[in-house]
Design a protein around this motif. Structure first.
Motif, PDB file in Angstrom:
ATOM      1  N   ASN A 131     -10.230  -3.452  -2.848  1.00  0.00           N
ATOM      2  CA  ASN A 131      -9.913  -2.159  -2.239  1.00  0.00           C
ATOM      3  C   ASN A 131     -10.553  -2.091  -0.853  1.00  0.00           C
ATOM      4  O   ASN A 131     -11.737  -1.810  -0.722  1.00  0.00           O
ATOM      5  N   ILE A 132      -9.784  -2.357   0.212  1.00  0.00           N
ATOM      6  CA  ILE A 132     -10.361  -2.400   1.562  1.00  0.00           C
ATOM      7  C   ILE A 132     -10.368  -1.022   2.232  1.00  0.00           C
ATOM      8  O   ILE A 132     -11.140  -0.802   3.167  1.00  0.00           O
ATOM      9  N   VAL A 133      -9.509  -0.111   1.768  1.00  0.00           N
ATOM     10  CA  VAL A 133      -9.531   1.260   2.290  1.00  0.00           C
ATOM     11  C   VAL A 133      -9.447   2.212   1.099  1.00  0.00           C
ATOM     12  O   VAL A 133      -8.358   2.551   0.628  1.00  0.00           O
ATOM     13  N   PRO A 134     -10.580   2.651   0.578  1.00  0.00           N
ATOM     14  CA  PRO A 134     -10.562   3.578  -0.563  1.00  0.00           C
ATOM     15  C   PRO A 134     -10.160   4.983  -0.126  1.00  0.00           C
ATOM     16  O   PRO A 134     -10.216   5.320   1.064  1.00  0.00           O
ATOM     17  N   PHE A 170      -3.901 -19.227   3.584  1.00  0.00           N
ATOM     18  CA  PHE A 170      -5.313 -19.570   3.770  1.00  0.00           C
ATOM     19  C   PHE A 170      -6.160 -18.317   3.970  1.00  0.00           C
ATOM     20  O   PHE A 170      -7.205 -18.351   4.600  1.00  0.00           O
ATOM     21  N   GLY A 171      -5.691 -17.220   3.404  1.00  0.00           N
ATOM     22  CA  GLY A 171      -6.349 -15.949   3.638  1.00  0.00           C
ATOM     23  C   GLY A 171      -7.264 -15.514   2.514  1.00  0.00           C
ATOM     24  O   GLY A 171      -7.403 -16.180   1.485  1.00  0.00           O
ATOM     25  N   SER A 172      -7.883 -14.376   2.746  1.00  0.00           N
ATOM     26  CA  SER A 172      -8.730 -13.720   1.749  1.00  0.00           C
ATOM     27  C   SER A 172      -8.575 -12.223   1.977  1.00  0.00           C
ATOM     28  O   SER A 172      -7.694 -11.781   2.714  1.00  0.00           O
ATOM     29  N   SER A 173      -9.438 -11.446   1.362  1.00  0.00           N
ATOM     30  CA  SER A 173      -9.348 -10.000   1.568  1.00  0.00           C
ATOM     31  C   SER A 173      -9.618  -9.623   3.021  1.00  0.00           C
ATOM     32  O   SER A 173      -9.256  -8.536   3.471  1.00  0.00           O
ATOM     33  N   GLU A 174     -10.259 -10.546   3.780  1.00  0.00           N
ATOM     34  CA  GLU A 174     -10.550 -10.281   5.183  1.00  0.00           C
ATOM     35  C   GLU A 174      -9.385 -10.622   6.101  1.00  0.00           C
ATOM     36  O   GLU A 174      -9.482 -10.474   7.326  1.00  0.00           O
ATOM     37  N   ALA A 175      -8.274 -11.074   5.510  1.00  0.00           N
ATOM     38  CA  ALA A 175      -7.100 -11.419   6.322  1.00  0.00           C
ATOM     39  C   ALA A 175      -6.476 -10.181   6.952  1.00  0.00           C
ATOM     40  O   ALA A 175      -5.749 -10.279   7.946  1.00  0.00           O
ATOM     41  N   TYR A 176      -6.744  -9.018   6.364  1.00  0.00           N
ATOM     42  CA  TYR A 176      -6.223  -7.767   6.899  1.00  0.00           C
ATOM     43  C   TYR A 176      -7.404  -6.892   7.320  1.00  0.00           C
ATOM     44  O   TYR A 176      -8.297  -6.622   6.510  1.00  0.00           O
ATOM     45  N   TRP A 224      -5.869  -0.864   9.088  1.00  0.00           N
ATOM     46  CA  TRP A 224      -5.128  -0.293   7.958  1.00  0.00           C
ATOM     47  C   TRP A 224      -5.707   1.051   7.544  1.00  0.00           C
ATOM     48  O   TRP A 224      -5.019   1.866   6.922  1.00  0.00           O
ATOM     49  N   GLY A 225      -6.934   1.310   7.905  1.00  0.00           N
ATOM     50  CA  GLY A 225      -7.532   2.602   7.610  1.00  0.00           C
ATOM     51  C   GLY A 225      -6.985   3.734   8.464  1.00  0.00           C
ATOM     52  O   GLY A 225      -7.270   4.901   8.213  1.00  0.00           O
ATOM     53  N   GLU A 226      -6.191   3.372   9.484  1.00  0.00           N
ATOM     54  CA  GLU A 226      -5.597   4.382  10.358  1.00  0.00           C
ATOM     55  C   GLU A 226      -4.279   4.921   9.817  1.00  0.00           C
ATOM     56  O   GLU A 226      -3.667   5.795  10.441  1.00  0.00           O
ATOM     57  N   VAL A 240       3.682   0.771  -1.389  1.00  0.00           N
ATOM     58  CA  VAL A 240       4.327  -0.145  -0.447  1.00  0.00           C
ATOM     59  C   VAL A 240       3.753  -1.534  -0.669  1.00  0.00           C
ATOM     60  O   VAL A 240       2.535  -1.716  -0.698  1.00  0.00           O
ATOM     61  N   TRP A 241       4.634  -2.523  -0.837  1.00  0.00           N
ATOM     62  CA  TRP A 241       4.221  -3.913  -1.002  1.00  0.00           C
ATOM     63  C   TRP A 241       4.466  -4.644   0.319  1.00  0.00           C
ATOM     64  O   TRP A 241       5.553  -4.547   0.894  1.00  0.00           O
ATOM     65  N   PHE A 242       3.458  -5.396   0.777  1.00  0.00           N
ATOM     66  CA  PHE A 242       3.598  -6.146   2.028  1.00  0.00           C
ATOM     67  C   PHE A 242       2.993  -7.522   1.839  1.00  0.00           C
ATOM     68  O   PHE A 242       1.871  -7.655   1.338  1.00  0.00           O
ATOM     69  N   GLY A 243       3.735  -8.548   2.220  1.00  0.00           N
ATOM     70  CA  GLY A 243       3.234  -9.910   2.107  1.00  0.00           C
ATOM     71  C   GLY A 243       3.449 -10.677   3.392  1.00  0.00           C
ATOM     72  O   GLY A 243       4.496 -10.543   4.031  1.00  0.00           O
ATOM     73  N   HIS A 244       2.456 -11.464   3.770  1.00  0.00           N
ATOM     74  CA  HIS A 244       2.554 -12.269   4.992  1.00  0.00           C
ATOM     75  C   HIS A 244       2.629 -13.746   4.624  1.00  0.00           C
ATOM     76  O   HIS A 244       1.843 -14.240   3.817  1.00  0.00           O
TER      77      HIS A 244
END
Length: 221
Positions: free
Chosen positions: A129-132, A149-155, A160-162, A203-207
């Motif tokens: 949960n990066i933006v509670p 090659f990402g992690s939770s820090e990829a976003y 996204w908190g905006e 909303v589902w988003f994948g990179h």
């Protein structure tokens, strides 16, 4: 119908039963029939919707969200230690005591519960949960599937908190790395993603490769 009454000297006499009482009895019988149908329908919907393991997964996720929210409040005294979820262990103990199959359970679901994860070393948990949100349930939820090659820090949580309205958009990353078998990964990732069962618009988003993982999870819904 007749109403039995005790007369003088202990003799019994009868008189027609008040029609009002008959209407009340008829209504009670109809109400029992309605309740039986409701219980039957609820059981059928439960069996169709989810196994007991899935119910527990959903409940555990909601428990963790509420626990985190409570620990963030100014009046909280235990801010650093999450309160453990007790019901999975309690369910295992009851199953071991003989209550094996519950509503929605199958032999396959019991095998699934005992199956260990095949995930190896990974950058972080599958769900982060990066933006509670400040209040639960949130207005909207966003699931971000990480690139290969990402992690939770990829976003970036700052960006996204905006999302508007601020404080009401629940943003999570879905980190699918750590498996060597694609099918095993999809099964385990989807099981965690589907724990969001609160009816919140999502909303589902994948990179990159994350978009393919997202698509495969959506196909299982």
């Amino acid at each position: 119908g007749v109403e039995i009454m005790e007369g003088p000297g202990g003799t019994l006499s009868s008189s027609p039963l008040n029609p009002r009482y008959l209407d009340i009895m008829d209504s009670l019988l109809k109400f029992n029939d309605i309740m039986d149908e409701q219980v039957k329908g609820q059981r059928e919907r439960t069996i169709k919707r989810a196994t007991m393991n899935q119910w527990l997964d959903e409940n555990e996720n909601e428990w963790a969200l509420f626990d985190k929210m409570c620990r963030s409040r100014p009046w909280a005294t235990n801010v650093d230690k999450p309160f453990p979820y007790p019901f999975k262990e309690a369910t295992r103990e009851m199953r071991d005591a003989g209550e094996a199959l519950w509503i929605g359970d199958t032999e396959e679901s019991l095998e699934e519960e005992g199956r260990r994860s095949t995930r190896r070393e990974a950058p972080n948990d599958v769900l982060t949960n990066i933006v509670p949100v400040k209040e639960y349930p949130p207005l909207t939820r966003v699931l971000l599937f990480t690139p290969e090659f990402g992690s939770s820090e990829a976003y970036a949580d700052g960006a996204w908190g905006e999302l508007q309205p601020r404080g009401s958009v629940d943003v999570w990353t879905v980190t699918w790395q750590g498996w060597t078998n694609f099918e095993d990964m999809i099964i385990e990732v989807y099981r965690l993603v589907e724990t969001f069962a609160d009816g919140v618009s999502t909303v589902w988003f994948g990179h990159s490769m994350g978009a393919i993982v997202m698509y495969e999870c959506l196909k299982k819904m």
